[in-house]
Design an enzyme around this catalytic site. Sequence first.
Site, PDB file in Angstrom:
ATOM      1  N   MET A  65       0.818  -1.222   0.000  1.00 24.73           N
ATOM      2  CA  MET A  65       0.000   0.000   0.000  1.00 24.73           C
ATOM      3  C   MET A  65       0.845   1.262   0.000  1.00 24.73           C
ATOM      4  SD  MET A  65      -3.274  -0.828   2.343  1.00 24.73           S
ATOM      5  CE  MET A  65      -2.297  -1.651   3.563  1.00 24.73           C
ATOM      6  N   HIS A 218       4.978  -5.495  -9.543  1.00 25.76           N
ATOM      7  CA  HIS A 218       3.619  -4.926  -9.587  1.00 25.76           C
ATOM      8  C   HIS A 218       3.134  -4.908 -11.047  1.00 25.76           C
ATOM      9  CE1 HIS A 218       0.111  -2.685  -8.835  1.00 25.76           C
ATOM     10  NE2 HIS A 218       0.574  -1.708  -8.092  1.00 25.76           N
ATOM     11  N   GLY A 219       2.390  -5.931 -11.396  1.00 23.83           N
ATOM     12  CA  GLY A 219       1.856  -6.010 -12.764  1.00 23.83           C
ATOM     13  C   GLY A 219       0.364  -5.737 -12.778  1.00 23.83           C
ATOM     14  N   HIS A 221      -3.370  -3.263 -11.520  1.00 25.87           N
ATOM     15  CA  HIS A 221      -4.048  -1.988 -11.214  1.00 25.87           C
ATOM     16  C   HIS A 221      -3.808  -0.831 -12.182  1.00 25.87           C
ATOM     17  CE1 HIS A 221      -3.763  -3.643  -6.819  1.00 25.87           C
ATOM     18  NE2 HIS A 221      -4.597  -4.323  -7.589  1.00 25.87           N
ATOM     19  N   TYR A 223      -1.075   0.127 -13.863  1.00 24.79           N
ATOM     20  CA  TYR A 223       0.242   0.769 -13.947  1.00 24.79           C
ATOM     21  C   TYR A 223       1.034   0.181 -15.128  1.00 24.79           C
ATOM     22  CZ  TYR A 223      -1.404   2.890  -9.717  1.00 24.79           C
ATOM     23  OH  TYR A 223      -2.179   3.611  -8.832  1.00 24.79           O
ATOM     24  N   ARG A 270       2.394  -9.791  -9.134  1.00 24.68           N
ATOM     25  CA  ARG A 270       1.007  -9.383  -8.866  1.00 24.68           C
ATOM     26  C   ARG A 270       0.302  -9.001 -10.170  1.00 24.68           C
ATOM     27  NH1 ARG A 270      -1.834  -5.257  -4.448  1.00 24.68           N
ATOM     28  NH2 ARG A 270      -3.590  -6.673  -4.293  1.00 24.68           N
ATOM     29  N   ARG A 376      -6.720  -2.262   3.613  1.00 23.98           N
ATOM     30  CA  ARG A 376      -7.270  -1.199   4.455  1.00 23.98           C
ATOM     31  C   ARG A 376      -7.421  -1.600   5.914  1.00 23.98           C
ATOM     32  NH1 ARG A 376     -11.996  -0.400   0.289  1.00 23.98           N
ATOM     33  NH2 ARG A 376     -11.455  -2.600   0.028  1.00 23.98           N
TER      34      ARG A 376
HETATM   35  C1  LIG Z   1      -4.096   3.398   0.380  1.00 20.90           C
HETATM   36  C2  LIG Z   1      -3.893   2.249  -0.564  1.00 20.90           C
HETATM   37  C3  LIG Z   1      -2.728   2.166  -1.297  1.00 20.90           C
HETATM   38  C4  LIG Z   1      -2.501   1.080  -2.156  1.00 20.90           C
HETATM   39  N1  LIG Z   1      -1.313   0.984  -2.812  1.00 20.90           N
HETATM   40  C5  LIG Z   1      -1.013  -0.141  -3.507  1.00 20.90           C
HETATM   41  C6  LIG Z   1       0.289  -0.337  -4.027  1.00 20.90           C
HETATM   42  O1  LIG Z   1       1.215   0.472  -3.853  1.00 20.90           O
HETATM   43  N2  LIG Z   1       0.515  -1.471  -4.722  1.00 20.90           N
HETATM   44  C7  LIG Z   1      -0.466  -2.410  -4.935  1.00 20.90           C
HETATM   45  O2  LIG Z   1      -0.217  -3.418  -5.589  1.00 20.90           O
HETATM   46  N3  LIG Z   1      -1.706  -2.249  -4.423  1.00 20.90           N
HETATM   47  C8  LIG Z   1      -1.986  -1.158  -3.698  1.00 20.90           C
HETATM   48  N4  LIG Z   1      -3.220  -1.035  -3.100  1.00 20.90           N
HETATM   49  C9  LIG Z   1      -4.181  -2.153  -3.189  1.00 20.90           C
HETATM   50  C10 LIG Z   1      -4.023  -3.085  -1.965  1.00 20.90           C
HETATM   51  O3  LIG Z   1      -2.825  -3.829  -2.042  1.00 20.90           O
HETATM   52  C11 LIG Z   1      -5.202  -4.053  -1.822  1.00 20.90           C
HETATM   53  O4  LIG Z   1      -5.184  -4.969  -2.878  1.00 20.90           O
HETATM   54  C12 LIG Z   1      -6.535  -3.337  -1.811  1.00 20.90           C
HETATM   55  O5  LIG Z   1      -6.548  -2.340  -0.801  1.00 20.90           O
HETATM   56  C13 LIG Z   1      -7.685  -4.296  -1.549  1.00 20.90           C
HETATM   57  O6  LIG Z   1      -7.527  -4.955  -0.316  1.00 20.90           O
HETATM   58  P1  LIG Z   1      -8.394  -4.538   0.982  1.00 20.90           P
HETATM   59  O7  LIG Z   1      -9.832  -4.685   0.595  1.00 20.90           O
HETATM   60  O8  LIG Z   1      -7.976  -5.527   2.037  1.00 20.90           O
HETATM   61  O9  LIG Z   1      -8.057  -3.127   1.314  1.00 20.90           O
HETATM   62  C14 LIG Z   1      -3.479   0.064  -2.293  1.00 20.90           C
HETATM   63  C15 LIG Z   1      -4.668   0.177  -1.555  1.00 20.90           C
HETATM   64  C16 LIG Z   1      -4.874   1.231  -0.699  1.00 20.90           C
HETATM   65  C17 LIG Z   1      -6.140   1.288   0.111  1.00 20.90           C
END
Ligand SMILES: Cc1cc2nc3c(=O)[nH]c(=O)nc-3n(C[C@H](O)[C@H](O)[C@H](O)COP(=O)(O)O)c2cc1C
Length: 430
Positions: A65, A218-219, A221, A223, A270, A376
């Site tokens: 995150m 990180h593959g 979301h 990016y 990922r 979260r």
């Molecule tokens: C504040 C925030 C930042 C995130 N940053 C990343 C990140 O840097 N890399 C990534 O692969 N996913 C990122 N995510 C996605 C999380 O890894 C996770 O998959 C997503 O929050 C869903 O899981 P949850 O429902 O348990 O929050 C981010 C999510 C949040 C909420």
Amino acid sequence: MSPASPDHISYRPKQNYLIVHHITLIIRSHYTTSTRVMAAQGTTLFSPYKMGRFNLSHRVVLAPMTRCRALNGIAGPALAEYYTQRSTPGGFLITEGTLVSPTAQGFPHVPGIYNEEQTEAWKKVVDAVHAKGSIIFCQLWHVGRASHQVYQPGGAAPISSTSKPISARWRILMPDGSYGTYPKPRALEIYELPEVVEHYRQAALNAIQAGFDGIEIHGAHGYLIDQFLKDGINDRTDEYGGSIANRCKFLMQIVQAVVEAIGADRVGVRISPAIDHLDATESDPLNLGLAVIERLNRLQLNLGSKLGYLHVTQPRYTAYGQTETGRPGTEEEEAHLLRTWRRTYQGTFVCSGGFTRELGMEAVAQGDADLVSYGRLFISNPDLVLRFKLNAPLNKYIRKTFYTQDPVLGYTDYPFLSNGGGTVQPLSRL
Ligand SMILES: Cc1cc2nc3c(=O)[nH]c(=O)nc-3n(C[C@H](O)[C@H](O)[C@H](O)COP(=O)(O)O)c2cc1C
């Protein structure tokens, strides 16, 4: 087409060999599935798990995150505090997305791992986490077109697979805390790609030098790597665009380079084939996921060694804090995708997205995941593992402090059970 159909990848040469190979994979995946389900019975989030060389004492993983607390790209004491708060003996943490090069940035104050100062700074964080007995992987990140000239060296355009910008429906967080529109990117030329691959390879080596146990590519979301994978973005007419096989090429070249540099078992990958964050739409997410997975399986077979894990973001409606998926899908459809990928992948499968304690327990008990990553809930509950163990109430997260720069507020100040946390209502569902 049935999910396990061998013709979801457009291979042409060596077809007979590949058909036999695919049938072998299908038989093997069915065999593995039934043994896995048997093995999963009685499994909980607190059953130990052996992930290659790493002995995990439980299956509650810290999801990567972005938190924007690494001032000027340096992982300082605030990060050490944040990650150690979330460390447990035998636990597994994945860091926030960490920049592989100066062009990789698209958020303020995210850490890097491409120069010596950044690498040195990470050492203290990693040492502190190791002292608490956790395993920690560094997530390697390049945002591609999800950037802005203000984040780019020399104010240049961000780079991508395409020159199409992200639509105005999405907004970029600017250094001053305001939100802007994404600019038009510059499509990378073929001759430039090896240099980007090299950045990942070098960043992986730096991560090992910093003491990390491994890295995650990180593959997902929307990016850079996802900008090559998805047909809703990738409009190239060269060998990196068009067919699924071509679109997988960039990812696989990165995986190959990183695996050669630091060893397969230290590399996680990922992907999020069914998530359209930042316009990363895909007309055939099932088969895109299968194509990546079959390539990873083949790589593992060729190497005679498993990757660390495959980390897949669950395409659950509210999974990523976004509700604009465009193709929400039902729980059954989503479970089908995940299960098909899980059945096909020959290694450790990590799921993420909208998991509660209950859903995580269900996923590991049913053999749908080996490990579950929590985002979260882990932000607002540094002692999430203990709370899950005790089935204790959870602190609620405060979304507006997700990406602020305060080194404490909304970062390391969420209460532990032992000091008064847990007085708020538990979340039944995110
Ligand atoms: C504040 C925030 C930042 C995130 N940053 C990343 C990140 O840097 N890399 C990534 O692969 N996913 C990122 N995510 C996605 C999380 O890894 C996770 O998959 C997503 O929050 C869903 O899981 P949850 O429902 O348990 O929050 C981010 C999510 C949040 C909420």
